[in-house]
Design an enzyme around this catalytic site. Structure first.
Site, PDB file in Angstrom:
ATOM      1  CE  LYS A 139      -3.490   2.548   2.592  1.00  0.00           C
ATOM      2  NZ  LYS A 139      -4.515   2.524   3.663  1.00  0.00           N
ATOM      3  CG  HIS A 281     -11.188 -27.786 -35.595  1.00  0.00           C
ATOM      4  ND1 HIS A 281     -11.769 -27.324 -36.738  1.00  0.00           N
ATOM      5  CD2 HIS A 281      -9.862 -27.506 -35.717  1.00  0.00           C
ATOM      6  CE1 HIS A 281     -10.841 -26.778 -37.514  1.00  0.00           C
ATOM      7  NE2 HIS A 281      -9.670 -26.892 -36.914  1.00  0.00           N
TER       8      HIS A 281
END
Length: 529
Positions: A139, A281
């Protein structure tokens, strides 16, 4: 403030990799080292001067180490805004010294779970002080640097050497972003363990999925899309994502997707005879078992040799030289196998672009788990389709009962159909697919396409008749009308396996009886969208 001189660093790590080298670099720049427990011992053993955190705070460790860094002398030194007069005055009044670098990696929670530890040990490996320091430092990254990953130590050392013992704001911002990602993933791992392993919840009120980036891929399904592979942080079953790539080009998004489809299907046969799956596929275009792996490959290829070109292959046995030679006969993108012998590797070494993936033990198809799919504005979550059907689960609904061979063909076709996109129709005979119809908007068209593929395969192979003659046909969901079943009859099928449950079941059963078919219901469907 851009560059911040490191005068004081707090180091508390469970992973000691690179610790001594970092400590030595900090000492070289005159940095005071604060530390705790085993980290302090490791630094002292390397000849470095270390001040215990308890000495720094004036407060002893207590409660078996649960309370040691949770103190204003630590968090005040991390959170103070250095150029804020009120903050600076508070530091002077309370004798709080600034801490400019925090080096923390957290208690090994995931590793503790993975080794099968008891609940009490798992709970003790939930880090509290570590994440608190990480968040405080991250922070306040305008003034404080935070390191949570040993892989970043070399970068920090290099920056200190270039900047006379200081860090740049750019580095601190990047480290802060990584630190918050680390604590978020850590909390997500703990949350997931509590929800699924400890509490046994199916769908918790809040779902956290802890993942780490494994690799960035060249692109997604299409070149204009970006893609990456992410791996679970906690315990997970091995799969295609953990496979060892022995050779070949970098795997693409589509390679991973297709290889996963092939591996999941071949894993259904992990305890069966030698089996080969060919996928294109994400749909199987040929699946077969055989006395040997090469026989299984040749049978699978014969099902649809056109679609197999540029396909993905998975096998359920260690890959051998003869099978590798056969596979090399056409262009193949990826081959996945539990392992491969020297002869197979030597064959594939001549195919520089072919990717060979060694998976180790095949995944358990019955394993539990969740599948996730994004939709616009949300995500769909469901349990894995790990349903399986055996002989005892089948209900004969026709006048004629299936023969032993027809039952085996039914179950084989059903297993494959589970992995074919809906609407799915699969013809099979003698441990091999005869024709696969995938992804059509109605079941009749899937049945016709699968039969056409079988006829085409027979013509290319020079067979007298397609393998649908005398085959079993599987439908992933019920036949809503008799037309799809009649198309299977026309193709030469003699047995049918389907879930049942349609309001027209009686009509379909009557059509099967009239055609002399044997039909069994599973009571389970396998939609795959």
């Amino acid at each position: 403030m851009s560059n911040v001189k490191i005068t004081r660093a707090l180091l508390s790590v469970s992973d000691k990799a690179g610790l001594v080298e970092l400590g030595q670099a900090l000492a070289r720049h005159g940095v005071e080292l604060l530390s705790t427990g085993g980290t302090a011992r490791a630094l002292r053993d390397a000849g470095l001067t270390v001040k215990d955190v308890s000495e720094h705070t004036g407060f002893p460790e207590m409660m078996d180490g649960r309370v040691k860094t949770l103190h204003p002398m630590v968090h005040g030194g991390l959170l103070a805004v250095r150029d804020d007069a009120e903050h600076a005055q508070a530091m002077v009044e309370h004798g709080i010294a600034p801490i400019d670098l925090v080096v923390v990696n957290l208690y090994p929670f995931a590793q503790t779970v993975a080794k099968g530890a008891e609940r009490d040990e798992i709970i003790e490996n939930i880090d509290i002080g570590g994440p608190s320091m990480v968040r405080s430092a991250a922070k306040n990254h305008h003034y404080v640097a935070i390191a949570t990953d040993p892989a970043d130590y070399a970068m920090i050392i290099a920056e200190l050497d270039v900047n006379d013992g200081a860090t740049t704001l750019d580095l601190r911002r990047r480290l802060a972003a990584k630190a918050f990602a680390a604590t978020a993933a850590y909390d997500a791992t703990i949350s997931s363990w509590f929800a699924f392993a400890d509490q046994g919840e199916g769908f918790p009120a809040s779902l956290s999925v802890p993942l780490k980036k494994g690799a960035e891929l060249r692109y997604g399904e299409n070149p204009h899309q970006k893609a990456a592979l992410y791996l679970p942080l906690g315990p997970s079953a091995r799969g295609i994502a953990q496979a060892e790539q022995v050779q070949g080009k970098e795997l693409s998004y589509n390679n991973y997707n297709d290889a996963d489809a092939a591996l999941e299907l071949v894993s259904e046969f992990r305890d069966g005879p030698p089996t080969v799956v060919i996928v294109k596929h994400a749909n199987p275009c040929g699946v077969a078992t055989g006395a040997t792996l090469v026989e299984a490959y040749e049978a699978a290829l014969a099902c649809d040799s056109v679609s197999a070109f540029g396909g993905i292959i998975a096998v359920n046995r260690p890959l051998d030289g003869p099978t590798a030679e056969a596979i090399s006969g056409i262009f193949t993108e990826v081959v996945a196998a539990p392992s491969a012998d020297g002869a197979a590797k030597a064959v594939f070494a001549k195919k520089k672009n072919l990717r060979l993936l060694l998976t180790g033990e095949l995944p358990d198809p019955a394993r539990p788990g969740l599948t996730l799919k994004t939709i616009a504005g949300g995500m769909l979550v469901q349990s894995r389709d790990n349903g399986r059907i055996g002989h005892d689960d089948l209900k004969v609904v026709t006048k004629r009962e299936p023969t032993t061979q027809e039952l085996e063909d039914c179950l084989f076709a059903w297993t494959v159909a589970k992995h074919v996109k809906s609407n799915a129709i699969v013809y099979a005979r003698g441990g091999s697919t005869a024709g696969v119809g995938a992804g059509q908007m109605n079941r009749l068209e899937s049945a016709r396409i699968a039969a056409w593929k079988a006829r085409d395969a027979a013509e290319k192979a020079g067979w007298a008749e397609p393998r649908t003659i005398g085959s079993a046909v599987a439908s992933d969901a019920f036949f809503p009308f008799a037309d799809g079943l009649l198309a299977a009859v026309e193709a030469g099928a003699t047995a049918v396996i389907q879930p049942g449950g349609s309001i027209r079941d009686e009509e379909v059963i009557a059509a099967a009886d009239e055609a002399g078919l044997a039909m069994v219901f599973t009571g389970m469907r396998h939609f795959r969208h």
